[in-house]
Design a protein around this motif. Structure first.
Motif, PDB file in Angstrom:
ATOM      1  N   ARG A  38       0.977  -1.308  -0.106  1.00  0.00           N
ATOM      2  CA  ARG A  38      -0.041   0.023  -0.027  1.00  0.00           C
ATOM      3  C   ARG A  38       0.680   1.111   0.115  1.00  0.00           C
ATOM      4  O   ARG A  38       1.965   1.221   0.813  1.00  0.00           O
ATOM      5  N   ILE A  39       0.804   2.144  -0.975  1.00  0.00           N
ATOM      6  CA  ILE A  39       1.300   3.427  -0.756  1.00  0.00           C
ATOM      7  C   ILE A  39       0.251   4.499  -0.700  1.00  0.00           C
ATOM      8  O   ILE A  39      -0.802   4.352  -1.124  1.00  0.00           O
ATOM      9  N   GLY A  40       0.707   5.799  -0.118  1.00  0.00           N
ATOM     10  CA  GLY A  40      -0.048   7.036   0.158  1.00  0.00           C
ATOM     11  C   GLY A  40       0.513   8.088  -0.982  1.00  0.00           C
ATOM     12  O   GLY A  40       1.754   8.171  -1.146  1.00  0.00           O
ATOM     13  N   ILE A  41      -0.215   8.588  -1.524  1.00  0.00           N
ATOM     14  CA  ILE A  41       0.191   9.608  -2.354  1.00  0.00           C
ATOM     15  C   ILE A  41      -0.799  11.097  -2.177  1.00  0.00           C
ATOM     16  O   ILE A  41      -1.903  10.951  -1.728  1.00  0.00           O
ATOM     17  N   THR A  42       0.184  12.156  -2.003  1.00  0.00           N
ATOM     18  CA  THR A  42      -0.426  13.334  -1.661  1.00  0.00           C
ATOM     19  C   THR A  42      -0.118  14.332  -2.781  1.00  0.00           C
ATOM     20  O   THR A  42       1.113  14.551  -3.119  1.00  0.00           O
ATOM     21  N   VAL A  43      -1.022  14.892  -3.455  1.00  0.00           N
ATOM     22  CA  VAL A  43      -0.928  15.950  -4.447  1.00  0.00           C
ATOM     23  C   VAL A  43      -1.286  17.406  -3.864  1.00  0.00           C
ATOM     24  O   VAL A  43      -2.305  17.226  -3.212  1.00  0.00           O
ATOM     25  N   SER A  44      -0.512  18.223  -4.215  1.00  0.00           N
ATOM     26  CA  SER A  44      -0.599  19.517  -3.579  1.00  0.00           C
ATOM     27  C   SER A  44      -0.605  20.527  -4.688  1.00  0.00           C
ATOM     28  O   SER A  44      -0.208  20.231  -5.758  1.00  0.00           O
ATOM     29  N   ALA A  45      -1.264  21.840  -4.323  1.00  0.00           N
ATOM     30  CA  ALA A  45      -1.101  22.939  -5.119  1.00  0.00           C
ATOM     31  C   ALA A  45      -1.230  24.011  -4.478  1.00  0.00           C
ATOM     32  O   ALA A  45      -1.725  24.075  -3.374  1.00  0.00           O
ATOM     33  N   ARG A  46      -0.839  25.204  -5.109  1.00  0.00           N
ATOM     34  CA  ARG A  46      -0.476  26.306  -4.366  1.00  0.00           C
ATOM     35  C   ARG A  46      -0.650  27.610  -5.336  1.00  0.00           C
ATOM     36  O   ARG A  46      -0.094  27.420  -6.477  1.00  0.00           O
ATOM     37  N   GLY A  47      -1.393  28.495  -4.927  1.00  0.00           N
ATOM     38  CA  GLY A  47      -1.963  29.791  -5.847  1.00  0.00           C
ATOM     39  C   GLY A  47      -2.381  30.972  -4.872  1.00  0.00           C
ATOM     40  O   GLY A  47      -2.903  30.770  -3.906  1.00  0.00           O
ATOM     41  N   THR A  48      -2.376  32.035  -5.535  1.00  0.00           N
ATOM     42  CA  THR A  48      -2.640  33.197  -4.806  1.00  0.00           C
ATOM     43  C   THR A  48      -4.179  33.470  -5.123  1.00  0.00           C
ATOM     44  O   THR A  48      -4.557  34.112  -4.633  1.00  0.00           O
ATOM     45  N   ASP A  49      -4.516  32.766  -6.162  1.00  0.00           N
ATOM     46  CA  ASP A  49      -5.997  32.730  -6.357  1.00  0.00           C
ATOM     47  C   ASP A  49      -6.639  31.546  -5.972  1.00  0.00           C
ATOM     48  O   ASP A  49      -6.054  30.339  -6.224  1.00  0.00           O
ATOM     49  N   ARG A  50      -7.638  31.376  -5.423  1.00  0.00           N
ATOM     50  CA  ARG A  50      -8.484  30.058  -4.776  1.00  0.00           C
ATOM     51  C   ARG A  50      -8.771  29.609  -6.117  1.00  0.00           C
ATOM     52  O   ARG A  50      -8.574  28.201  -5.965  1.00  0.00           O
ATOM     53  N   GLY A 103      -3.769  23.673  -1.455  1.00  0.00           N
ATOM     54  CA  GLY A 103      -4.580  22.621  -1.652  1.00  0.00           C
ATOM     55  C   GLY A 103      -3.969  21.391  -1.571  1.00  0.00           C
ATOM     56  O   GLY A 103      -2.814  21.004  -1.941  1.00  0.00           O
ATOM     57  N   ARG A 104      -4.634  20.138  -0.870  1.00  0.00           N
ATOM     58  CA  ARG A 104      -4.035  18.765  -0.880  1.00  0.00           C
ATOM     59  C   ARG A 104      -5.209  18.051  -1.246  1.00  0.00           C
ATOM     60  O   ARG A 104      -6.438  18.126  -0.690  1.00  0.00           O
ATOM     61  N   VAL A 105      -4.735  16.757  -1.739  1.00  0.00           N
ATOM     62  CA  VAL A 105      -5.655  15.630  -1.960  1.00  0.00           C
ATOM     63  C   VAL A 105      -4.794  14.357  -1.475  1.00  0.00           C
ATOM     64  O   VAL A 105      -3.776  14.184  -2.290  1.00  0.00           O
ATOM     65  N   HIS A 106      -5.461  13.551  -0.813  1.00  0.00           N
ATOM     66  CA  HIS A 106      -4.696  12.103  -0.305  1.00  0.00           C
ATOM     67  C   HIS A 106      -5.351  10.978  -1.097  1.00  0.00           C
ATOM     68  O   HIS A 106      -6.585  10.872  -1.071  1.00  0.00           O
ATOM     69  N   ILE A 107      -4.492  10.185  -1.642  1.00  0.00           N
ATOM     70  CA  ILE A 107      -4.884   9.073  -2.525  1.00  0.00           C
ATOM     71  C   ILE A 107      -4.028   7.834  -1.802  1.00  0.00           C
ATOM     72  O   ILE A 107      -3.142   8.039  -1.314  1.00  0.00           O
ATOM     73  N   THR A 108      -4.830   6.699  -1.773  1.00  0.00           N
ATOM     74  CA  THR A 108      -4.173   5.322  -1.146  1.00  0.00           C
ATOM     75  C   THR A 108      -4.632   4.426  -2.484  1.00  0.00           C
ATOM     76  O   THR A 108      -5.344   4.281  -3.101  1.00  0.00           O
ATOM     77  N   ALA A 109      -3.313   3.657  -2.910  1.00  0.00           N
ATOM     78  CA  ALA A 109      -3.210   2.558  -4.011  1.00  0.00           C
ATOM     79  C   ALA A 109      -2.757   1.427  -3.350  1.00  0.00           C
ATOM     80  O   ALA A 109      -1.947   1.346  -2.372  1.00  0.00           O
ATOM     81  N   GLU A 110      -3.308   0.337  -3.508  1.00  0.00           N
ATOM     82  CA  GLU A 110      -3.092  -1.082  -3.169  1.00  0.00           C
ATOM     83  C   GLU A 110      -2.579  -2.049  -4.308  1.00  0.00           C
ATOM     84  O   GLU A 110      -3.665  -1.925  -5.049  1.00  0.00           O
ATOM     85  N   LEU A 111      -1.350  -2.438  -4.341  1.00  0.00           N
ATOM     86  CA  LEU A 111      -0.783  -3.291  -5.594  1.00  0.00           C
ATOM     87  C   LEU A 111      -0.565  -4.606  -5.191  1.00  0.00           C
ATOM     88  O   LEU A 111      -0.053  -4.842  -3.998  1.00  0.00           O
ATOM     89  N   THR A 112      -0.604  -5.370  -6.114  1.00  0.00           N
ATOM     90  CA  THR A 112      -0.292  -6.879  -5.585  1.00  0.00           C
ATOM     91  C   THR A 112       0.752  -7.352  -6.599  1.00  0.00           C
ATOM     92  O   THR A 112       1.562  -8.450  -6.470  1.00  0.00           O
ATOM     93  N   ASP A 113       1.418  -6.532  -7.611  1.00  0.00           N
ATOM     94  CA  ASP A 113       2.480  -6.704  -8.428  1.00  0.00           C
ATOM     95  C   ASP A 113       3.552  -5.646  -8.015  1.00  0.00           C
ATOM     96  O   ASP A 113       3.650  -4.383  -8.147  1.00  0.00           O
TER      97      ASP A 113
END
Length: 241
Positions: A38-50, A103-113
């Protein structure tokens, strides 16, 4: 007429001279190969405008998800967790002014290979403002290793009880009780345990002028330890003491 107590005499917890009891514990410890990672993935973004921060976050989230999905059957589970968009205020000045949005989004992926895991992890870590945590190695809840450990623990309990009986010059008569130890403390599936191997967190960004892709990581799955314990009580034929 006999009373109910006489018809059903209370059980003697420690046996009787005619039916002595033996109480033993059976244990098993197996070391087996991991079945999932299992791996955790965190995608981020930053900006002066929402709106711009949200747009960048949406695009990067879609890029990460699409990349994971290209690995097809190697990915057993893909889930999106927490999402946040947070204003960052200026530290100076009297008024509360927003300097930027994170901004952040957390994703979890589970692999067998696990071969695909090394390649995917590297490619994810090479995306803009993307962090990768893991892997956490585990067994499936229905893994045959769990059944094997439980059966081995029972066999050991029976063997141990037989050895005690043989030491007294007698044999086992019947099984009175078999109890699974620690069933109420079983660890929920998906949680990392104290012995879980955690790969160093990566936070790479594509550098200006970089070409090609980084080579895939060579990951060695951590061996999994499976434990089982049972308490067993038997009666035995009266020994000649």
């Amino acid at each position: 007429m006999a009373s109910p107590a006489e018809e059903h005499p209370p059980a003697v917890p420690y046996g009787t001279p005619n039916a002595p009891r033996i109480a033993v514990r059976g244990e098993a410890h197996l070391e087996v190969d991991a079945e999932i990672a299992r791996i955790g993935i965190t995608v981020s973004a930053r900006g002066t405008d929402r709106r711009d921060a949200l747009t960048d976050l949406t695009r990067r989230n879609a890029t990460a998800l699409d990349l994971v999905k290209t690995y097809g059957d190697a990915v057993e589970k893909l889930e999106t967790g927490a999402f946040s968009i947070t204003p960052q205020l200026t530290k100076r000045g009297r008024g509360e002014r927003i300097r930027a949005y994170h901004g952040r989004v957390h994703i979890t992926a589970e692999l067998t290979d696990f071969t695909a895991l090394g390649e995917l992890t590297t490619r994810l870590a090479d995306l803009d403002l993307t962090h990768v945590d893991g892997p956490w190695w585990a067994l499936r809840p229905d893994s045959p290793a769990h059944r094997q450990a439980r059966q081995q623990a029972v066999h050991e309990a029976v063997q141990r009880a037989r050895e005690y009986a043989e030491a007294l010059g007698t044999t086992l008569a019947a099984l009175v009780e078999l109890a699974d130890i620690g069933a109420e403390n079983a660890q929920p599936y998906g949680n990392a345990h104290p012995g879980a191997a955690m790969m160093r967190t990566m936070a790479f960004e594509e550098q200006d002028g970089a070409t090609g892709e980084a080579p895939p990581l060579d990951l060695e799955p951590q061996r999994q330890h499976v434990y089982a314990q049972v308490n067993a009580r038997f009666t035995m034929a009266p020994p000649e003491l």
